[in-house]
Design a protein around this motif. Structure first.
Motif, PDB file in Angstrom:
ATOM      1  N   LEU A 217      -0.014 -10.859  -5.635  1.00  0.00           N
ATOM      2  CA  LEU A 217      -0.996 -10.210  -4.772  1.00  0.00           C
ATOM      3  C   LEU A 217      -0.799 -10.571  -3.312  1.00  0.00           C
ATOM      4  CD1 LEU A 217      -3.792 -10.881  -7.289  1.00  0.00           C
ATOM      5  CD2 LEU A 217      -2.854  -8.662  -6.755  1.00  0.00           C
ATOM      6  N   ILE A 220       0.517  -8.050   0.661  1.00  0.00           N
ATOM      7  CA  ILE A 220      -0.008  -6.694   0.705  1.00  0.00           C
ATOM      8  C   ILE A 220      -0.587  -6.475   2.090  1.00  0.00           C
ATOM      9  CG2 ILE A 220      -1.681  -5.100  -0.266  1.00  0.00           C
ATOM     10  CD1 ILE A 220      -1.640  -6.858  -2.769  1.00  0.00           C
ATOM     11  N   GLY A 223      -5.472  -3.350   4.037  1.00  0.00           N
ATOM     12  CA  GLY A 223      -5.959  -1.989   3.844  1.00  0.00           C
ATOM     13  C   GLY A 223      -5.178  -1.155   2.845  1.00  0.00           C
ATOM     14  N   GLU A 226      -6.709  -0.779  -0.670  1.00  0.00           N
ATOM     15  CA  GLU A 226      -7.887   0.085  -0.679  1.00  0.00           C
ATOM     16  C   GLU A 226      -7.526   1.564  -0.708  1.00  0.00           C
ATOM     17  OE1 GLU A 226     -11.056  -2.682   1.699  1.00  0.00           O
ATOM     18  OE2 GLU A 226     -11.094  -0.541   1.899  1.00  0.00           O
ATOM     19  N   ARG A 253      -8.011  -6.338 -11.757  1.00  0.00           N
ATOM     20  CA  ARG A 253      -9.202  -7.082 -11.362  1.00  0.00           C
ATOM     21  C   ARG A 253      -9.449  -6.887  -9.869  1.00  0.00           C
ATOM     22  NH1 ARG A 253      -9.276 -12.614 -14.178  1.00  0.00           N
ATOM     23  NH2 ARG A 253      -7.608 -13.096 -12.738  1.00  0.00           N
ATOM     24  N   ALA A 254      -8.361  -6.922  -9.121  1.00  0.00           N
ATOM     25  CA  ALA A 254      -8.487  -6.790  -7.663  1.00  0.00           C
ATOM     26  C   ALA A 254      -9.063  -5.431  -7.269  1.00  0.00           C
ATOM     27  CB  ALA A 254      -7.120  -6.982  -7.013  1.00  0.00           C
ATOM     28  N   HIS A 256     -11.140  -3.649  -8.677  1.00  0.00           N
ATOM     29  CA  HIS A 256     -12.577  -3.520  -8.881  1.00  0.00           C
ATOM     30  C   HIS A 256     -13.394  -4.055  -7.718  1.00  0.00           C
ATOM     31  CE1 HIS A 256     -11.506  -2.955 -13.193  1.00  0.00           C
ATOM     32  NE2 HIS A 256     -12.327  -1.967 -12.957  1.00  0.00           N
ATOM     33  N   LEU A 257     -12.724  -4.766  -6.822  1.00  0.00           N
ATOM     34  CA  LEU A 257     -13.443  -5.340  -5.684  1.00  0.00           C
ATOM     35  C   LEU A 257     -13.724  -4.293  -4.617  1.00  0.00           C
ATOM     36  CD1 LEU A 257     -11.289  -8.527  -5.305  1.00  0.00           C
ATOM     37  CD2 LEU A 257     -13.398  -8.252  -6.589  1.00  0.00           C
ATOM     38  N   PHE A 258     -13.049  -3.178  -4.733  1.00  0.00           N
ATOM     39  CA  PHE A 258     -13.177  -2.214  -3.655  1.00  0.00           C
ATOM     40  C   PHE A 258     -14.261  -1.189  -3.951  1.00  0.00           C
ATOM     41  CE2 PHE A 258      -8.790  -3.761  -3.224  1.00  0.00           C
ATOM     42  CZ  PHE A 258      -8.975  -4.393  -2.013  1.00  0.00           C
ATOM     43  N   PRO A 259     -14.840  -0.662  -2.904  1.00  0.00           N
ATOM     44  CA  PRO A 259     -15.898   0.336  -3.095  1.00  0.00           C
ATOM     45  C   PRO A 259     -15.339   1.580  -3.782  1.00  0.00           C
ATOM     46  CG  PRO A 259     -15.266   0.162  -0.777  1.00  0.00           C
ATOM     47  CD  PRO A 259     -14.573  -0.942  -1.484  1.00  0.00           C
TER      48      PRO A 259
ATOM     49  N   LEU B 217     -19.418  -7.875  -6.365  1.00  0.00           N
ATOM     50  CA  LEU B 217     -18.340  -7.429  -5.491  1.00  0.00           C
ATOM     51  C   LEU B 217     -18.432  -5.946  -5.183  1.00  0.00           C
ATOM     52  CD1 LEU B 217     -15.841  -9.560  -7.428  1.00  0.00           C
ATOM     53  CD2 LEU B 217     -16.583  -9.981  -5.105  1.00  0.00           C
ATOM     54  N   GLU B 226     -11.816  -8.078   4.288  1.00  0.00           N
ATOM     55  CA  GLU B 226     -10.606  -8.518   4.969  1.00  0.00           C
ATOM     56  C   GLU B 226     -10.893  -9.156   6.315  1.00  0.00           C
ATOM     57  OE1 GLU B 226      -7.410  -5.344   3.213  1.00  0.00           O
ATOM     58  OE2 GLU B 226      -7.259  -6.084   5.243  1.00  0.00           O
ATOM     59  N   LEU B 257      -6.565 -12.252  -2.418  1.00  0.00           N
ATOM     60  CA  LEU B 257      -5.787 -11.018  -2.530  1.00  0.00           C
ATOM     61  C   LEU B 257      -5.362 -10.510  -1.164  1.00  0.00           C
ATOM     62  CD1 LEU B 257      -8.064  -9.190  -5.070  1.00  0.00           C
ATOM     63  CD2 LEU B 257      -6.070 -10.598  -5.518  1.00  0.00           C
TER      64      LEU B 257
END
Lengths: 362, 362
Positions: A217, A220, A223, A226, A253-254, A256-259, B217, B226, B257
């Protein structure tokens, strides 16, 4: 006249070389004649709509031209193609160097032409020079796809600004679509702002990754995650399969952190191998599901409308800035003003106000 | 003259009320006299540098004024304050409504004044109206801090554009610093682009969160995570402690991440309670560590220089756009052009080119 001195001066001029006789003046006339015959914009459009690749290539060259005189003609061709465009799926593919973008696109592209698709592969690479830069420049990296008559590969346009390169690629999409290509793949390198530009011209944005020694991870760009509609972990073959599976879980998993996305689409993760072709059909299945969803809720076409508007406003804003920063008075003042601002000698707003006054005075 | 009718018409006018005699004409003269005495910019600067809060408030009002005539004077005051500014730590605090920003800032601010710090609390809220909008408008939410003579609370400037509101807050930082405030807290709501604006004027950016029923989250605006230098989970008290601890772990994993920050700082996560004050000192400790690192490697001051330059260029770009989009010819053409672009009747670039031609013709 041969030189008779045994030790000629460095300033001595040799006699001129006369043209070899096998280039007849008639041939020269023929070549010049041929050069003059540029197809008209109507001819180009007719060719493109008939699926003629030569016409397509010539139109793209016209779009890419920096010759100011070509702009009006390029716009004519594009505007005439617009009603026939817009029917493809536009897929953006990004990933840092080393993830195997070319081999993935080769495998994915071949899979698609095998399904009867017509695939155009374009690129946005602002680092490319006149000689057509680093990505897609070397077509030998896509040996199979290059030979495929249902695939069309075009290296990145060159240009000094990302905006310029992006514009040319965006226009090229229109031309390719009008020429009958139903799947447009746009490759970009994972640097700078080029992904944002590509993200703003595609329907589906795919982030290509590989598993690494614990750094799945890392690296990256801000942005990028996303933006991704799918993260595909490439090189899931041989000893790498387990690591790729683990990376997939981590990314999942990562994500899922985003809107949630406006389109209602939930980004996916998967693994694939561009060598064994494992997982390649699944990427296309994912894109099919995405299209089903976004056509169903109309977000696909809404997004395209927004993208069109974005490019119009972006182009305007970029041009306004170019005009300002290239103004001779501003060029004289800018560096010293920047320094004064950086060193807290003048407030950024007072400085801006001074420069603007200078600019608008004219 | 008293009305003699028993049922007066609705159109009947009562006799005018003459001014009560205790307002003497002399008092009126005095008041008018006082109003005329606007302090000069030198007087304001002297007052600010002497730590005079009244002078500070008047200068901020000047900066916030939309009266064009005040701009030059405001710039004079700010430029004179600049050499005395720049010595505080600037902390941005964001979080969606309901995370307890006000109670956190109250507890955190009181803790800081208890350490002998002078704390200014500002806000960026572009949704605020003339009457000073939703955040920080109600000072009763910071009852204790308001009474603290080492704290200064100023609600968000009002304005139509984020750029305008942000500019005023950025200038206010300078004035507060020159007035001797060594800790500047800038609050913003978690909506729109205001966090980006606040992030671009602070040294340290703190994201305030609360634990929720499995949605730790969720609801994070794109890009906010970020930006964070620290994520603090508030309301870690009573039954909530375990959930907050879990949220902390989740966020900690999430933060890994993201790519490393230019400053070399690794974002932290912690829990706190603005009610029990548990975890509040730790937030300040974290900021101390951040300052130690970023002063040591000089990234703090480099970042401030970059921020200054950013604000100059942003202001220029915003003004160039305003000028373009307010141009009468553009206003006439814009809507129809946008529609044509959205509907693929004209390429975005051709449309931009047409509008630009119209604009630059004048």
């Amino acid at each position: 006249m041969p030189n008779k001195k045994s030790h000629p001066s460095a300033l001595h001029e040799k006699a001129g070389i006369s043209p070899p006789e096998m280039i007849s003046s008639e041939s020269v006339k023929n070549i010049q004649q041929f050069r003059k015959v540029q197809p008209s914009s109507t001819e180009l459009v007719d060719g493109i709509l008939a699926g003629n690749i030569t016409a397509l290539s010539r139109a793209i060259t016209l779009v890419e031209s920096t010759n100011g005189g070509h702009l009006a003609k390029a716009n004519e061709v594009i505007n005439a193609c617009l009603p026939h465009a817009n029917k493809s799926v536009r897929i953006g593919i990004t990933g840092v160097p080393g993830v195997g973008k070319s081999t993935f696109i080769e495998a994915f592209g071949k899979y698609l032409t095998g399904l009867g698709k017509k695939v155009a592969v374009l690129a946005v690479d602002p680092s490319s020079t006149i000689s057509h830069g680093s990505i897609l420049g070397d077509k030998t990296r896509m040996e199979e796809l290059v030979k495929d008559k249902n695939a069309y590969i075009r290296p990145s346009a060159s240009g000094e600004t990302l905006g310029g390169v992006a514009r040319k690629t965006r226009e090229t999409i229109t031309l390719c679509e009008a020429c009958g290509f139903d799947t447009i793949i746009i490759e970009t390198v994972g640097v700078g702002q080029s992904e944002t530009a590509v993200h703003s011209m595609v329907d589906f944005f795919l982030l290509l990754k590989i598993s690494g020694a614990g750094d799945e991870l890392q690296g990256i760009k801000r942005g990028i995650m996303e933006m991704a509609d799918a993260i595909v972990i490439n090189k899931a073959d041989g000893d790498n399969i387990k690591k790729a599976q683990f990376a997939k879980l981590e990314f999942n998993r990562a994500l899922h952190l985003f809107p949630a996305k406006k389109s209602g689409w939930t980004p996916t993760t998967s693994t694939c191998s561009a060598i064994t072709h494992e997982g390649i059909p699944e990427v296309w299945e994912t894109i099919q599901k995405f299209l089903e969803l976004t056509k169903g809720n109309n977000s696909l076409f809404e997004k395209r409308k927004e993208q069109n508007q974005y490019w119009m406003l972006e182009t305007i804003n970029e041009q306004l800035k170019l005009n300002f920063y290239n103004h001779p008075e501003i060029q004289k003042l800018l560096d010293s003003t920047k320094k004064a601002v950086q060193n807290d000698e003048i407030s950024p707003f007072a400085a801006a106000s001074l420069l603007l006054k200078t600019y608008f005075k004219d």
